[in-house]
Enzyme design. Structure first.
Site, PDB file in Angstrom:
ATOM      1  N   SER A  72       0.823  -1.201   0.000  1.00 38.26           N
ATOM      2  CA  SER A  72       0.000   0.000   0.000  1.00 38.26           C
ATOM      3  C   SER A  72       0.863   1.259   0.000  1.00 38.26           C
ATOM      4  CB  SER A  72      -0.962  -0.050   1.198  1.00 38.26           C
ATOM      5  OG  SER A  72      -2.018   0.854   1.054  1.00 38.26           O
ATOM      6  N   HIS A  75      -7.455  -6.037   0.288  1.00 41.50           N
ATOM      7  CA  HIS A  75      -6.268  -5.186   0.419  1.00 41.50           C
ATOM      8  C   HIS A  75      -5.273  -5.795   1.399  1.00 41.50           C
ATOM      9  CE1 HIS A  75      -4.002  -1.545  -0.072  1.00 41.50           C
ATOM     10  NE2 HIS A  75      -4.078  -1.222   1.209  1.00 41.50           N
ATOM     11  N   ASP A 128      -9.742  -5.670  -4.016  1.00 40.56           N
ATOM     12  CA  ASP A 128      -9.136  -4.669  -3.126  1.00 40.56           C
ATOM     13  C   ASP A 128     -10.027  -3.432  -3.123  1.00 40.56           C
ATOM     14  OD1 ASP A 128      -7.546  -2.599  -1.996  1.00 40.56           O
ATOM     15  OD2 ASP A 128      -5.713  -3.611  -2.605  1.00 40.56           O
TER      16      ASP A 128
END
Length: 276
Positions: free
Chosen positions: A97, A256, A227
């Site tokens: 991320s 995610h 996600d």
């Protein structure tokens, strides 16, 4: 605790596990978490012959909370100083991320002289914000909403994210882990208030396009096709076209939080890539 002080006076906490003489894998965490988010992967790789290193980004976890410098350039430079401090070369760098953006910006600013391979997982690259040049991105209203929710009730805001879209616990039939929710909330609440707020702009508006083009080492891109935090169409599918010879693996139904919801498969994939 293991810490070092950056050139601008920020204290950075880090974990350093495994055989000190083994090949090195570094981990950069997502927002608003800490190195704790990587412990399953760190344990797996350290148990299979690697030295694993993960730090708490400035303003996160056990690192100090500077008022300024909550941006990708500082994050990347902190990572560079950590590698220099530990005299690391030939690292396999893994970023999730916001941490994926950190790794990309590190290479954009510091090159790959200390880097052997790269893994970008659920990464915010090349840029999350929608624009005429990036129609697949998310509108600014999404990020303004994050900021508003954060300021209104930060604790509940973190709880809502962890209970729903981050792990995909809002999907029908999802196996909900209260432990995972509580761990995410705890990590989030350890962040500095301004640090986490500023980071929303950092992860959403930073353009990593040119950084990605500079990645000249073997690269594995991992992303869940469900996600809900970093949608795959505006991230991994684009990044895979910008990084020369990158390998893209899509996790069907993946969230995610692949490190938690697809832990066994992810651990196997990371170990195989590290050993290749």
């Amino acid at each position: 605790m293991s810490t070092f002080i950056t050139t601008d006076g920020t204290e950075i906490y880090y974990k350093d596990w495994g055989d000190p003489s083994a090949p090195v894998v570094t981990f950069s965490h997502g927002w608003p978490l800490s190195s704790d988010a990587w412990e399953s992967q760190m344990f797996h790789l350290a148990s299979n012959g690697f030295r694993v290193i993960a730090h708490d980004r400035r303003g996160h976890g056990r690192s100090s909370q500077p008022w300024d410098g909550n941006d990708m350039d500082h994050y990347a430079d902190d990572l560079a100083e950590l590698l220099e401090h530990l005299e690391i070369t030939d690292a396999i760098m893994i970023g999730h991320s916001t941490g994926g953006g950190e790794v990309a910006r590190y290479i954009g600013r510091h090159g790959t002289s200390r880097v052997k391979k790269v893994v970008l997982m659920g990464a915010v690259t090349p840029i999350m914000l929608k624009s005429d040049a990036n129609p697949a991105g998310l509108p600014i209203d999404v990020f303004d909403g994050l900021r508003a929710g954060y300021l209104a009730d930060r604790s509940q805001f973190f709880l809502d994210i962890a209970s729903g879209p981050f792990f995909g616990f809002n999907r029908p039939g999802a196996k909900v882990s209260q432990g995972a929710i509580q761990s995410w909330w705890r990590q989030g609440m350890l962040t500095g208030h301004k640090n986490a707020y500023d980071s929303i702009k950092a992860f959403s508006e930073t353009d990593f396009t040119e950084d990605l083009k500079k990645i000249d080492v073997p690269t594995l891109i991992l992303h869940g096709d469900d996600d809900q935090i970093v949608p795959i169409a505006g991230s991994a599918l684009l990044a895979a076209k910008l990084i020369p010879n990158a390998e893209l693996k899509i996790y069907p139904g993946g969230s995610h939080a692949l490190g938690d919801t697809s832990k066994d498969e992810l651990n196997a994939d990371l170990l195989a890539f590290a050993r290749a």
